[in-house]
Design a protein around this motif. Structure first.
Motif, PDB file in Angstrom:
ATOM      1  N   ILE A 254      40.003  43.812  46.342  1.00 38.46           N
ATOM      2  CA  ILE A 254      38.949  44.375  45.569  1.00 38.46           C
ATOM      3  C   ILE A 254      39.418  45.600  44.796  1.00 38.46           C
ATOM      4  CG2 ILE A 254      38.301  45.762  47.631  1.00 38.46           C
ATOM      5  CD1 ILE A 254      36.119  43.933  45.342  1.00 38.46           C
ATOM      6  N   ASP A 255      40.290  46.429  45.520  1.00 36.97           N
ATOM      7  CA  ASP A 255      40.720  47.785  44.788  1.00 36.97           C
ATOM      8  C   ASP A 255      41.570  47.502  43.645  1.00 36.97           C
ATOM      9  OD1 ASP A 255      39.362  49.501  46.551  1.00 36.97           O
ATOM     10  OD2 ASP A 255      41.185  49.886  47.743  1.00 36.97           O
ATOM     11  N   ASP A 256      42.277  46.332  43.603  1.00 36.10           N
ATOM     12  CA  ASP A 256      43.267  45.930  42.511  1.00 36.10           C
ATOM     13  C   ASP A 256      42.236  45.497  41.460  1.00 36.10           C
ATOM     14  OD1 ASP A 256      46.094  46.071  43.465  1.00 36.10           O
ATOM     15  OD2 ASP A 256      45.190  45.156  45.186  1.00 36.10           O
ATOM     16  N   LEU A 257      41.347  44.678  41.778  1.00 37.26           N
ATOM     17  CA  LEU A 257      40.385  44.295  40.626  1.00 37.26           C
ATOM     18  C   LEU A 257      39.669  45.369  40.272  1.00 37.26           C
ATOM     19  CD1 LEU A 257      39.020  40.964  42.620  1.00 37.26           C
ATOM     20  CD2 LEU A 257      40.577  41.137  40.765  1.00 37.26           C
ATOM     21  N   ASP A 258      39.005  46.274  40.902  1.00 41.47           N
ATOM     22  CA  ASP A 258      38.427  47.432  40.136  1.00 41.47           C
ATOM     23  C   ASP A 258      39.556  48.622  39.438  1.00 41.47           C
ATOM     24  OD1 ASP A 258      36.281  46.582  41.560  1.00 41.47           O
ATOM     25  OD2 ASP A 258      36.193  47.955  43.377  1.00 41.47           O
ATOM     26  N   GLY A 259      40.663  48.478  39.911  1.00 43.70           N
ATOM     27  CA  GLY A 259      41.385  49.286  39.177  1.00 43.70           C
ATOM     28  C   GLY A 259      42.204  48.689  37.908  1.00 43.70           C
ATOM     29  N   GLY A 260      41.861  47.299  37.888  1.00 41.95           N
ATOM     30  CA  GLY A 260      42.591  46.550  36.707  1.00 41.95           C
ATOM     31  C   GLY A 260      44.122  46.172  37.042  1.00 41.95           C
ATOM     32  N   ARG A 261      44.619  46.334  38.141  1.00 37.49           N
ATOM     33  CA  ARG A 261      45.926  45.895  38.317  1.00 37.49           C
ATOM     34  C   ARG A 261      45.967  44.471  38.492  1.00 37.49           C
ATOM     35  NH1 ARG A 261      45.035  50.413  41.243  1.00 37.49           N
ATOM     36  NH2 ARG A 261      44.254  49.189  43.072  1.00 37.49           N
ATOM     37  N   LEU A 262      44.753  43.718  39.037  1.00 39.28           N
ATOM     38  CA  LEU A 262      44.689  42.371  39.019  1.00 39.28           C
ATOM     39  C   LEU A 262      43.411  41.703  38.404  1.00 39.28           C
ATOM     40  CD1 LEU A 262      45.823  41.647  42.724  1.00 39.28           C
ATOM     41  CD2 LEU A 262      47.298  41.210  40.614  1.00 39.28           C
ATOM     42  N   VAL A 263      43.607  40.880  37.565  1.00 36.55           N
ATOM     43  CA  VAL A 263      42.189  40.406  36.895  1.00 36.55           C
ATOM     44  C   VAL A 263      42.284  38.715  37.622  1.00 36.55           C
ATOM     45  CG1 VAL A 263      42.300  41.951  35.011  1.00 36.55           C
ATOM     46  CG2 VAL A 263      43.608  39.661  35.006  1.00 36.55           C
ATOM     47  N   ALA A 264      40.847  38.115  37.306  1.00 37.20           N
ATOM     48  CA  ALA A 264      40.464  36.897  37.461  1.00 37.20           C
ATOM     49  C   ALA A 264      41.395  35.939  36.416  1.00 37.20           C
ATOM     50  CB  ALA A 264      39.109  36.700  37.329  1.00 37.20           C
ATOM     51  N   ALA A 265      42.059  35.001  36.996  1.00 41.83           N
ATOM     52  CA  ALA A 265      42.945  34.053  36.055  1.00 41.83           C
ATOM     53  C   ALA A 265      42.238  32.721  35.893  1.00 41.83           C
ATOM     54  CB  ALA A 265      44.208  33.990  36.762  1.00 41.83           C
ATOM     55  N   GLY A 266      40.786  32.701  36.130  1.00 41.72           N
ATOM     56  CA  GLY A 266      40.430  31.427  35.944  1.00 41.72           C
ATOM     57  C   GLY A 266      38.687  31.659  36.410  1.00 41.72           C
ATOM     58  N   ASP A 267      37.723  30.794  36.017  1.00 39.68           N
ATOM     59  CA  ASP A 267      36.122  31.169  36.167  1.00 39.68           C
ATOM     60  C   ASP A 267      35.907  30.853  37.494  1.00 39.68           C
ATOM     61  OD1 ASP A 267      35.921  28.356  36.215  1.00 39.68           O
ATOM     62  OD2 ASP A 267      35.709  27.918  34.146  1.00 39.68           O
ATOM     63  N   GLU A 268      34.650  31.033  37.647  1.00 35.08           N
ATOM     64  CA  GLU A 268      34.017  30.886  39.007  1.00 35.08           C
ATOM     65  C   GLU A 268      34.522  29.401  39.824  1.00 35.08           C
ATOM     66  OE1 GLU A 268      32.557  32.816  41.387  1.00 35.08           O
ATOM     67  OE2 GLU A 268      33.376  34.480  40.043  1.00 35.08           O
ATOM     68  N   SER A 269      34.546  28.435  38.816  1.00 34.31           N
ATOM     69  CA  SER A 269      34.807  26.903  39.403  1.00 34.31           C
ATOM     70  C   SER A 269      36.311  27.155  40.200  1.00 34.31           C
ATOM     71  CB  SER A 269      34.867  26.223  38.379  1.00 34.31           C
ATOM     72  OG  SER A 269      36.188  26.081  37.580  1.00 34.31           O
ATOM     73  N   TRP A 270      37.267  28.097  39.950  1.00 39.02           N
ATOM     74  CA  TRP A 270      38.390  28.236  40.930  1.00 39.02           C
ATOM     75  C   TRP A 270      38.327  28.722  41.899  1.00 39.02           C
ATOM     76  CZ3 TRP A 270      42.211  25.075  38.988  1.00 39.02           C
ATOM     77  CH2 TRP A 270      42.106  24.621  37.512  1.00 39.02           C
ATOM     78  N   ALA A 271      37.000  29.764  42.111  1.00 43.02           N
ATOM     79  CA  ALA A 271      36.990  30.523  43.502  1.00 43.02           C
ATOM     80  C   ALA A 271      36.873  29.449  44.644  1.00 43.02           C
ATOM     81  CB  ALA A 271      35.914  31.530  43.283  1.00 43.02           C
TER      82      ALA A 271
END
Length: 315
Positions: A254-271
């Motif tokens: 969650i911290d990586d997503l909030d900080g922009g170090r990681l981003v989603a690499a696909g839409d919600e269908s991949w979750a």
């Protein structure tokens, strides 16, 4: 009959490879093979079909497996019970948890439990999912924390074990950012340019959930498996460095997503939605552990009256 023969037998059932089991059991392959042979001579029949690769259980071996598991579990449980006759040991609540939950979930969760149950004396052993299951089966711990999914069978019989959902999570496909702010690795990939895939080892329960999701998708997905580890924390580091795409527990990144170090690499269908479940044997536990279980059940009932007890990991 020696107890270590049963432990050897179950190790070989898991690995299906004499060399790997010998390493796990800290012995040489010839010595390990002799102990398996001694067990078969004591039983009076062959337990493993050595003509196949990997080796497989014979009909006798399949029948003997649940007996060996039950005997060892009861032996280790009674050993634990006797050890817990000591007052200090009896006050310690022991857990086995997967590495990712040990790092991200357990500290917050046990703190919230102490708000209801008071200060607790706990011990946590961290390992991959299969070892955590074995720890519970053998009575080495009172409770096991593990991610579960409908596609994952942890092989914990409902007649012998109970579980309760204590949290929700998701496995998200994530990637580092590219030079222009886009995901460096993006699903579904292309036939001539597959996505670099950071995968879990076969011992990972959440890794099996990822593999089954990919197998069930009807649309083409092009992945190149470039790295494998049973540790989600290692996959997080590799993904941050731009080495590929990985499905990671949202709670851990969650911290990586909030900080922009990681981003989603696909839409919600991949979750992939997953649960965090706490497992225990149906055998009586020491009083402190039974009291703790009562607090867990009460808390789960307040949040979801229908989730008080699940039967097993596939429920």
């Amino acid at each position: 009959m020696e107890v270590k023969w049963l432990e050897d037998f179950l190790s070989l059932v898991d690995t299906r490879n004499f060399s790997r089991s010998a390493e796990q059991r800290f012995t040489t392959q010839p010595a390990f093979s002799r102990r398996i042979k001694s067990l078969e001579e004591w039983i009076g029949t062959t337990l493993f079909d050595r003509s196949t690769q990997p080796i497989s259980l014979t009909a006798a071996g399949r029948r003997f497996r649940p007996v060996a598991e039950e005997v060892l579990r009861r032996l280790y449980q009674i050993r634990e019970d006797i050890r817990h006759m000591d007052k200090a040991a009896a006050s310690t609540i022991t857990f086995a948890a997967t590495h990712s939950l040990s790092l991200s979930f357990f500290p917050r969760w046990i703190r919230s439990m102490e708000e209801r149950a008071g200060a607790l004396i706990t011990r946590l052993d961290s390992n991959h999912a299969e070892e955590c299951v074995q720890s519970l089966l053998k009575g080495h711990c009172h409770f096991m924390l593990c991610h579960t999914h409908a596609s994952i069978d942890l092989n914990l019989p409902a007649s012998d074990f109970a579980s309760v959902a204590v949290g929700q999570d998701r496995l998200l496909p994530v990637s580092a950012l590219g030079p222009h702010g886009e995901p460096l690795h993006l699903l579904p990939g292309h036939r001539d340019r597959p996505v670099r895939f950071l995968a879990y080892a076969e011992t990972s329960a959440i890794g099996r959930a990822v593999e089954k999701m990919l197998a069930r998708r009807s649309d083409p997905t092009y992945l190149e498996r470039v790295f494998v580890s049973h540790l989600a924390a290692v996959l997080v580091s590799m993904a941050r460095e731009g080495r590929g795409l990985a499905w990671l527990p949202e709670s851990q990144i969650i911290d990586d997503l909030d900080g922009g170090r990681l981003v989603a690499a696909g839409d919600e269908s991949w979750a992939i939605p997953i649960e965090i479940q706490l497992f225990r044997s149906n055998e009586p536990l020491p009083p402190k552990s039974e009291e703790f279980w009562s607090h867990v059940i009460a808390g789960a009932a307040r949040h979801n009256p229908n989730a008080a007890k699940a039967k097993n990991a596939s429920a």
